[in-house]
Structures are given as C-alpha cells and as structure tokens.
Scaffold this active site. Structure first.
Site, PDB file in Angstrom:
ATOM      1  N   ASN A 154     -31.678   4.628 -44.893  1.00 59.16           N
ATOM      2  CA  ASN A 154     -32.690   3.663 -45.339  1.00 59.16           C
ATOM      3  C   ASN A 154     -33.919   4.296 -45.978  1.00 59.16           C
ATOM      4  OD1 ASN A 154     -33.632   4.614 -42.922  1.00 59.16           O
ATOM      5  ND2 ASN A 154     -34.165   2.630 -42.064  1.00 59.16           N
ATOM      6  N   CYS A 199     -35.714   0.753 -38.783  1.00 57.18           N
ATOM      7  CA  CYS A 199     -35.695   0.872 -37.326  1.00 57.18           C
ATOM      8  C   CYS A 199     -36.901   0.164 -36.724  1.00 57.18           C
ATOM      9  CB  CYS A 199     -35.653   2.332 -36.919  1.00 57.18           C
ATOM     10  SG  CYS A 199     -36.949   3.295 -37.657  1.00 57.18           S
ATOM     11  N   GLU A 253     -34.941  10.019 -33.552  1.00 60.65           N
ATOM     12  CA  GLU A 253     -35.422   8.642 -33.652  1.00 60.65           C
ATOM     13  C   GLU A 253     -34.197   7.779 -33.900  1.00 60.65           C
ATOM     14  OE1 GLU A 253     -35.924   5.369 -34.876  1.00 60.65           O
ATOM     15  OE2 GLU A 253     -36.878   6.122 -36.703  1.00 60.65           O
TER      16      GLU A 253
HETATM   17  O1  G3H Z   1     -36.091   3.134 -40.212  1.00 56.42           O
HETATM   18  C1  G3H Z   1     -36.867   3.869 -39.638  1.00 56.42           C
HETATM   19  C2  G3H Z   1     -38.135   4.255 -40.258  1.00 56.42           C
HETATM   20  O2  G3H Z   1     -38.718   5.328 -39.526  1.00 56.42           O
HETATM   21  C3  G3H Z   1     -39.075   3.109 -40.373  1.00 56.42           C
HETATM   22  O3  G3H Z   1     -40.124   3.441 -41.187  1.00 56.42           O
HETATM   23  O4  G3H Z   1     -41.771   1.696 -40.490  1.00 56.42           O
HETATM   24  O5  G3H Z   1     -42.066   3.002 -42.590  1.00 56.42           O
HETATM   25  O6  G3H Z   1     -40.284   1.295 -42.430  1.00 56.42           O
HETATM   26  P1  G3H Z   1     -41.098   2.300 -41.702  1.00 56.42           P
END
Ligand code: G3H
Length: 450
Positions: free
Chosen positions: A123, A252, A218
């Site tokens: 992502n 996430c 993570e």
């Molecule tokens: O998908 C996991 C990422 O660490 C989320 O990052 O809060 O900038 O979308 P974000």
C-alpha cells in the site's frame, strides 16, 4: 519482474556486507548529504514514480504524487535528524553507582548493526520503503529491500533515485522475487542483522523464525473509533469517511470499526452516508476516491466479511456492489460481536458500525481485539478523552481525528498482534543502531573542582 534466486540473494548479501564496512566509515555529514541528494532526485521524479503507483497498486493519481513527495521529505528529515541523534553519545562517571569512586569514565556512541532487511507492503511501496531505508543508511548500515510484488516497479524506480544520488555500490540493493522462494531465505539469512517489516501476519511468522536480531514489525490493525455523545458529528463523520475510505480502506491505520453511543448513532450514520454518497468510484487515473482493491483474492476476502455480516442480520446502508476488484463504499450498521467484520480487518472500502450504550463497552470492544495499532476518540471533553486514551490498549490514540501514521517523525507502534518496536524517524534510527561503550579506567579517583 526478475524472480531472484537464492544464489542471487547470496550475492546481494555479500556485496551489502562488504559495502557496509566502507559505508560505516563514511563521515556522517557525507551520508546526510547523499540522503538529501536522493530526496531531491526522488521529488524531481515525482510524476513517473507516481504513474507507476497508479498503474501497479491503483492508488489515485493525487495520492500517488503525495506519497512520493512525502517520501522525499521523510528522507531529508531523516538526514537532518541523523546528524543530531547519531552525532551525540553519552558520558557517564562511575561514582553515581554505590561503592564506586570516580575512577571510570564511560563513553557511549551509536554504531550500525550491519545489514538491514526492509520489507514494505503493497500500500506504500515507496513511502514505507524509505521509512526503513533512510534511517538504516544514515546510521551506517547497508540496506537490502524486498519490495512487495505489487509495487515492485515503483520501488525499483525509487531505489534508482538513491543510485543516481551516488550511494556506493552494495550500500542499497533491491531483491525482487517470490516470497515462497526467497522469503524465508532472506529473513533467516545469516547476513541479515535487522529486519524492518510492514505487512500482515506474515510478520508474526518472520519473528518466530528470525535469529537474535532487532525486529521492527507493523502488522495491521482494527482501529476503533469511539464517538461520545458530545462529539462534533460533522468533524467525526468527515474524519471517519477520510479515515475509513482513503485508498479504499487499504491502510493499516484506517478506521476499521466505529463504536458510537446509541443516542447519537442515527445522526452520525446519516452524516457518514451523506458523505459516502459523494465519493467517486472508478479508475485511479481519474483520481477517484474509491479504486479497485489490490488483488482478486483481497476482493474475495472483503466480500466474505460482507456476506457474513449480511447473513447475520447487519443493516447495509448502501447496496453491496462489486465489479471485479472494484468494491463500492459500504457502511454496515448494527454490527454485532458475532460477526467477523467486528474483528477482522477487511482492508477495503467497507466499514462496520457498532452501537454502544456505554463508553466502557467501546473500550472493551477495542481492547478485546487481537490488534492494538491505533484508535481514536471524538469528544469535546479533553479530560474524558485522556482517560479513555489511557484505557485503550493501542500504540497511539488520536483525539478528534482519524488514526494516521504521519507526520512521519511521530512515534508509530502497535501493541499485541499489531507489531513490535516503534517507528517514526528518531525511533527507527535508534532501533537500527547498537550502543558501543568505551570505559576509561583511571588509576586514582578524579573529581572535578567546584
Ligand atoms: O498501512 C500502513 C501505513 O503505515 C499507514 O500509513 O497512516 O500514513 O496511511 P498512513
């Protein structure tokens, strides 16, 4: 895309190992200079890299460009932070510990670990790569990146920017290929001295197999959004739509369950639905809000959760609609704890609402989850918000905003199955170093005059 063999991985590791020895001797200011250069080149190539993200992972064009710029900023920030964090050590004297005279001076500094293996998810193939690459490199490590299959082309172009900046050969490498062939081989490779992984529960398996090396993991979340009776419902509803449906929910940190007090539930659901009705659905090239999810199997998984909720009597606020991997935004109201969607993360544009009759019920649902990444609370009562934040078992709690990792220098960590270690620029730099002490032993105690 090249599917690297285990022999090729070995070659990359050898090259990373010998390059690291020289890289660790490169002055800190010089490492920072190269990172600044890479950041500038990355930003100069914003458009072609963003185009790759659009085509590979169906990220909307505007968001794809934002990801590249954010990444350049992260690399520059990391260079700045690195020269300060790594430029300082500690000086300790022995007479503060009982039984000791002032005969020992301890000098500590932070030294590199060796080879850092970075495994980012689909992502954010660029941003979640550089969030691992930049701290590793500024700290004097060499870095091997294993990009996600969807996102590998974008990641390779991003890596090319580092090569153009002039990083010595072997300091930063990229290994593409099949997880089934080189996944375990990489994560269990004796040359690897640290793993920074973002993704799903594969991370749990990696942490069981990896050796005695620092791990940063993570692994997703089921971020709960608790809405109290005094909340600003306009703010809450826009935050929920942004938090739950940006990049079609494939974050996430997306809002993954709304826990709203009964008395305001109807009003909140109405406001969310009005905003959902305005989202555009279609191809990423058209900058649509909702774009196809990353794979057919993801779409099938999401559909499984949706159908389970339907069969168990949840209220669908919109008609469920899917064309191939494109799923229309869906709010599912009156979700009950026996439904899978109350606990599992869809990683798609569907959001469950659970109506609660007390704040304790909301906190209990949040804490009963296996995940503990982030959570959020909407209320005008800051005292209450602090109490609830302390009660929520998550790495971060946002008050009056949706969960988010950024700004990228903030600490970012998950509890329970959401991961181990803390990210954010400073924490990542520290995690990718070890402490080295030199102790000067004096023949006689020496006290400063005062
Ligand atoms: O998908 C996991 C990422 O660490 C989320 O990052 O809060 O900038 O979308 P974000």
């Amino acid at each position: 895309m090249q599917a690297c063999t285990q022999e090729e991985v070995n070659k990359v590791m050898e090259s990373a190992k010998s390059a690291q020895k020289l890289w660790a001797k490169t002055p800190l200011w010089k490492r920072a200079e190269l990172l600044h250069k890479a950041a500038a080149i990355l930003k100069d190539h914003k458009n072609p890299i963003a185009d790759c993200l659009v085509k590979e992972i169906a990220k909307a064009a505007k968001d794809a460009a934002t990801e590249v710029v954010r990444s350049g900023d992260l690399v520059s920030y990391c260079a700045e932070e690195g020269v300060r964090v790594l430029g300082e050590g500690k000086f300790l004297v022995s007479d503060s510990f009982p039984g000791n005279e002032r005969t020992k001076y301890c000098l500590t500094s932070k030294i590199p670990l060796g080879i850092v293996l970075a495994i980012p998810p689909f992502n954010y193939p660029v941003n979640l790569s550089v969030s691992k690459i930049a701290p590793a490199l500024i700290a004097g490590n060499s870095l091997v990146l294993k990009p996600p299959t969807q996102g590998a082309v974008s990641a390779l172009h991003m890596i090319h920017c580092f090569h153009l900046a002039g990083f010595p050969k072997g300091v930063i490498s990229c290994v593409t290929g099949k997880g089934s062939e080189i996944g375990d081989f990489l994560t269990m490779h004796p040359g690897v001295n640290c793993i920074s992984f973002t993704g799903g529960d594969t991370g749990i398996a990696i942490s069981k197999k990896a050796g005695m090396i620092p791990l940063q993991m993570e692994l997703g979340g089921k971020d709960a959004c608790i809405i109290l009776e005094d909340a600003d419902l306009d703010l809450a509803s826009s935050s929920i739509v942004k938090g739950g449906f940006s990049y079609s929910g494939q974050r996430c940190t997306a809002v993954k369950v709304v826990l709203v007090m009964n008395s305001i539930a109807d009003s909140l659901v109405k406001k969310i639905n009005e905003k959902l009705g305005k989202l555009t659905v279609g191809p990423p090239e058209n900058d649509c809000d909702i774009t196809p999810v990353v794979t057919e199997s993801s779409a099938n998984f999401i559909e499984g959760l949706v159908m389970d909720a339907k069969n168990k009597g949840a209220t669908f606020c919109q008609e469920y609609k899917r064309e191939d991997n494109l799923i229309w935004p869906l709010l599912i109201d009156n979700v009950k704890p026996d439904m899978r969607i109350a606990w599992e993360e869809p990683f798609g544009p569907v959001l469950p609402v659970i109506r609660i009759s007390s704040v304790e019920e909301g906190i209990h649902h949040c804490n009963a989850s296996n995940f503990g990444l982030q959570g959020c609370i909407f209320t005008k009562d800051i005292n209450k918000a602090i109490l609830i934040s302390d009660a929520m078992e998550t790495g971060t709690v946002q008050i009056n905003s949706a969960p988010a990792r950024g700004p990228d220098h903030f600490p970012f960590q998950g509890l329970k199955d959401s991961g181990i270690g803390s990210q954010g620029v400073t924490n990542s730099i520290n995690m990718m170093t070890k402490i080295k002490s030199t102790v000067i032993n004096l023949p006689t105690p020496s006290y400063t005059m005062g």
